[in-house]
Design a protein around this motif. Structure first.
Motif, PDB file in Angstrom:
ATOM      1  N   GLY A  13       1.071  -1.373   0.123  1.00 25.51           N
ATOM      2  CA  GLY A  13       0.421  -0.140  -0.090  1.00 25.51           C
ATOM      3  C   GLY A  13       1.365   0.786  -0.022  1.00 25.51           C
ATOM      4  N   GLU A  14       0.464   2.178   0.168  1.00 27.08           N
ATOM      5  CA  GLU A  14       0.923   3.490   0.034  1.00 27.08           C
ATOM      6  C   GLU A  14       1.832   3.543   1.374  1.00 27.08           C
ATOM      7  OE1 GLU A  14       0.163   5.980  -2.745  1.00 27.08           O
ATOM      8  OE2 GLU A  14      -1.194   3.993  -3.410  1.00 27.08           O
ATOM      9  N   GLY A  15       2.790   4.608   0.984  1.00 23.10           N
ATOM     10  CA  GLY A  15       3.142   4.555   2.023  1.00 23.10           C
ATOM     11  C   GLY A  15       4.570   3.666   2.579  1.00 23.10           C
ATOM     12  N   ILE A  51       0.921   8.391 -18.744  1.00 26.18           N
ATOM     13  CA  ILE A  51      -0.669   7.690 -18.624  1.00 26.18           C
ATOM     14  C   ILE A  51      -0.676   7.685 -17.041  1.00 26.18           C
ATOM     15  CG2 ILE A  51      -2.020   5.254 -18.298  1.00 26.18           C
ATOM     16  CD1 ILE A  51      -0.878   4.899 -21.312  1.00 26.18           C
ATOM     17  N   ARG A  52       0.963   7.726 -16.850  1.00 22.35           N
ATOM     18  CA  ARG A  52       0.755   7.789 -14.927  1.00 22.35           C
ATOM     19  C   ARG A  52      -0.073   8.980 -14.341  1.00 22.35           C
ATOM     20  NH1 ARG A  52       4.110   5.532 -10.466  1.00 22.35           N
ATOM     21  NH2 ARG A  52       4.200   7.194  -8.668  1.00 22.35           N
ATOM     22  N   ALA A  53       0.617  10.253 -15.225  1.00 20.64           N
ATOM     23  CA  ALA A  53       0.438  11.804 -14.888  1.00 20.64           C
ATOM     24  C   ALA A  53      -1.644  11.837 -14.955  1.00 20.64           C
ATOM     25  CB  ALA A  53       1.288  12.930 -15.688  1.00 20.64           C
ATOM     26  N   ASP A  98       8.997  -1.350  -9.427  1.00 19.45           N
ATOM     27  CA  ASP A  98       7.830  -0.643  -8.521  1.00 19.45           C
ATOM     28  C   ASP A  98       6.543  -0.798  -8.049  1.00 19.45           C
ATOM     29  OD1 ASP A  98       6.906   0.944  -6.078  1.00 19.45           O
ATOM     30  OD2 ASP A  98       8.378   2.459  -6.407  1.00 19.45           O
ATOM     31  N   ARG A  99       6.129  -2.261  -7.856  1.00 24.05           N
ATOM     32  CA  ARG A  99       4.699  -2.181  -8.452  1.00 24.05           C
ATOM     33  C   ARG A  99       4.477  -2.630 -10.124  1.00 24.05           C
ATOM     34  NH1 ARG A  99       1.470  -0.190  -4.498  1.00 24.05           N
ATOM     35  NH2 ARG A  99       1.641   2.003  -4.198  1.00 24.05           N
ATOM     36  N   PHE A 100       3.309  -3.980  -9.412  1.00 27.70           N
ATOM     37  CA  PHE A 100       3.153  -4.443 -10.912  1.00 27.70           C
ATOM     38  C   PHE A 100       1.782  -5.056 -11.209  1.00 27.70           C
ATOM     39  CE2 PHE A 100       3.752  -7.632 -14.027  1.00 27.70           C
ATOM     40  CZ  PHE A 100       3.751  -7.219 -15.446  1.00 27.70           C
ATOM     41  N   ALA A 103      -0.543  -5.495  -8.621  1.00 27.89           N
ATOM     42  CA  ALA A 103      -1.014  -3.786  -7.859  1.00 27.89           C
ATOM     43  C   ALA A 103      -2.705  -3.854  -8.326  1.00 27.89           C
ATOM     44  CB  ALA A 103       0.027  -2.615  -8.321  1.00 27.89           C
ATOM     45  N   THR A 104      -2.644  -3.879  -8.955  1.00 25.87           N
ATOM     46  CA  THR A 104      -3.835  -3.998 -10.661  1.00 25.87           C
ATOM     47  C   THR A 104      -5.396  -4.871  -9.992  1.00 25.87           C
ATOM     48  OG1 THR A 104      -2.538  -3.628 -12.430  1.00 25.87           O
ATOM     49  CG2 THR A 104      -5.040  -4.324 -12.482  1.00 25.87           C
ATOM     50  N   PHE A 105      -5.147  -5.892  -9.745  1.00 32.37           N
ATOM     51  CA  PHE A 105      -5.713  -6.551  -8.894  1.00 32.37           C
ATOM     52  C   PHE A 105      -5.310  -5.872  -6.737  1.00 32.37           C
ATOM     53  CE2 PHE A 105      -4.316 -10.172 -11.385  1.00 32.37           C
ATOM     54  CZ  PHE A 105      -5.383 -10.631 -12.102  1.00 32.37           C
ATOM     55  N   TYR A 107      -5.415  -3.098  -6.405  1.00 27.45           N
ATOM     56  CA  TYR A 107      -6.674  -1.603  -6.523  1.00 27.45           C
ATOM     57  C   TYR A 107      -7.662  -2.048  -6.992  1.00 27.45           C
ATOM     58  CZ  TYR A 107      -2.785   0.707  -3.789  1.00 27.45           C
ATOM     59  OH  TYR A 107      -1.494   1.895  -3.036  1.00 27.45           O
ATOM     60  N   GLN A 108      -7.413  -2.703  -8.405  1.00 27.53           N
ATOM     61  CA  GLN A 108      -8.782  -2.189  -9.469  1.00 27.53           C
ATOM     62  C   GLN A 108     -10.133  -2.765  -8.970  1.00 27.53           C
ATOM     63  OE1 GLN A 108      -5.208  -1.379 -10.135  1.00 27.53           O
ATOM     64  NE2 GLN A 108      -6.765   1.273 -10.420  1.00 27.53           N
ATOM     65  N   GLY A 109      -8.693  -4.273  -8.247  1.00 25.56           N
ATOM     66  CA  GLY A 109      -9.643  -5.301  -7.675  1.00 25.56           C
ATOM     67  C   GLY A 109     -10.669  -5.432  -6.769  1.00 25.56           C
TER      68      GLY A 109
HETATM   69  C1  LIG Z   1       0.687  -0.587 -10.625  1.00 26.80           C
HETATM   70  C2  LIG Z   1      -0.862  -0.003  -9.962  1.00 26.80           C
HETATM   71  C3  LIG Z   1      -0.656   1.288  -9.576  1.00 26.80           C
HETATM   72  N1  LIG Z   1      -1.684   1.609  -8.898  1.00 26.80           N
HETATM   73  C4  LIG Z   1      -1.919   2.952  -8.000  1.00 26.80           C
HETATM   74  C5  LIG Z   1      -1.277   2.593  -6.354  1.00 26.80           C
HETATM   75  C6  LIG Z   1      -0.295   3.861  -6.910  1.00 26.80           C
HETATM   76  O1  LIG Z   1      -1.332   4.824  -5.612  1.00 26.80           O
HETATM   77  C7  LIG Z   1      -0.256   4.191  -7.740  1.00 26.80           C
HETATM   78  C8  LIG Z   1       0.765   4.625  -8.124  1.00 26.80           C
HETATM   79  O2  LIG Z   1       1.934   5.463  -7.212  1.00 26.80           O
HETATM   80  P1  LIG Z   1       2.954   5.090  -6.074  1.00 26.80           P
HETATM   81  O3  LIG Z   1       4.020   6.214  -6.740  1.00 26.80           O
HETATM   82  O4  LIG Z   1       3.950   4.250  -6.873  1.00 26.80           O
HETATM   83  O5  LIG Z   1       1.907   4.902  -5.376  1.00 26.80           O
HETATM   84  O6  LIG Z   1      -1.376   3.849  -8.441  1.00 26.80           O
HETATM   85  C9  LIG Z   1      -3.125   1.373  -9.807  1.00 26.80           C
HETATM   86  O7  LIG Z   1      -4.249   1.354  -8.758  1.00 26.80           O
HETATM   87  N2  LIG Z   1      -2.926   0.231 -10.214  1.00 26.80           N
HETATM   88  C10 LIG Z   1      -1.892  -0.426 -10.304  1.00 26.80           C
HETATM   89  O8  LIG Z   1      -2.070  -1.402 -11.715  1.00 26.80           O
END
Ligand SMILES: Cc1cn([C@H]2C[C@H](O)[C@@H](COP(=O)(O)O)O2)c(=O)[nH]c1=O
Ligand SMILES: Nc1ncnc2c1ncn2[C@@H]1O[C@H](COP(=O)(O)OP(=O)(O)OP(=O)(O)O)[C@@H](O)[C@H]1O
Length: 217
Positions: A13-15, A51-53, A98-100, A103-105, A107-109
């Motif tokens: 998670g964050e932080g 895309i990140r922005a 840093d994340r792959f 993270a999608t499962f 955060y979005q899941g």
């Molecule tokens: C790869 C990925 C990332 N995220 C979200 C998680 C974070 O809030 C941001 C990325 O910023 P950070 O500096 O790495 O914390 O993106 C996400 O929701 N889903 C993903 O697949």
């Protein structure tokens, strides 16, 4: 033929300390004489960072639909794989990201509630069987992680991004989502207790890396 490199991801998670420890992981591997490519998601390429922005924009012009958010994550990932990750692995470099897709499962899941079967369809389409060799999941209670995040934002005079503006129950669902992923693939995940001092966290990480590098050589 030269040996394919290894793909290591840091999640949490964050932080919790991912960005801090990506550098540490890279240094540990370089000390073993390995070529290392450090990168992050979403991002890692010029188009991926654009895309990140869009995804992190703290003041979006209009709400971002959850499906659009999911597809943008995978669009950035497709570019990242084609342009950076796959060529690096093919030439024998080790990629530390840093994340792959975990993270999608998470955060979005977990966070947004998209069924994991729908995410898996995109995972298969974009990754065609590629997944990390090792995932270091930095885990700690969300309240303590939030304090670290807020102190970093204060120090750097940064504002909360679009994800960081979510509420506590979102971050709990993200943490639960990550822990569920780790339970489903215990051979790939190493869960690191991230609530300790940096020294203690890094000694856990070093131990995992040394064991894996020895096993893979
Ligand atoms: C790869 C990925 C990332 N995220 C979200 C998680 C974070 O809030 C941001 C990325 O910023 P950070 O500096 O790495 O914390 O993106 C996400 O929701 N889903 C993903 O697949
Ligand atoms: N073990 C630790 N003990 C205390 N502070 C830490 C520890 N690890 C990292 N920090 C500090 O906590 C803050 C957050 O760390 P970092 O930016 O690495 O987290 P992150 O997981 O990458 O966050 P984000 O997901 O928001 O990008 C930073 O100020 C960092 O210096």
């Amino acid at each position: 033929m030269s040996k394919r490199g290894r793909f290591i991801t840091l999640e949490g998670g964050e932080g919790v300390g991912k960005s801090t420890n990506v550098g540490f992981v890279a240094e540990c591997l370089e000390a073993q004489g390995l070529e290392v490519v450090r990168t992050r998601e979403p991002g890692g390429t010029v188009r991926g960072e654009a895309i990140r922005a869009l995804l992190l924009d703290p003041v979006p012009q209009e709400p971002l639909h959850v499906d659009a958010e999911l597809l943008l994550m995978f669009a950035a990932r497709a570019q990242h794989l084609a342009e950076k990750i796959l060529p690096a692995l093919a030439r024998g470099a080790w990629v530390v990201c840093d994340r792959f897709t975990d993270a999608t499962f998470a955060y979005q899941g977990g966070g947004r509630g998209i069924p994991k079967e729908r995410i898996a369809v995109l995972e298969n389409f974009v990754q065609q069987g590629l997944s990390p060799d090792l995932t270091l999941l930095l885990d700690m209670p969300k309240e303590a992680a939030r304090q670290r995040l807020e102190s970093r934002l204060r120090d750097r005079h940064e504002q909360l991004d679009r994800f960081e503006q979510e509420q506590a129950d979102f971050f709990q669902a993200v943490r639960d989502g990550y822990l569920a992923r780790a339970e489903e693939a215990p051979e790939r995940f190493a869960v690191i207790d991230a609530q300790y001092t940096l020294d203690k966290v890094q000694s856990q990480i070093r131990q995992v890396l040394l064991t894996k590098v020895a096993a893979w050589r």
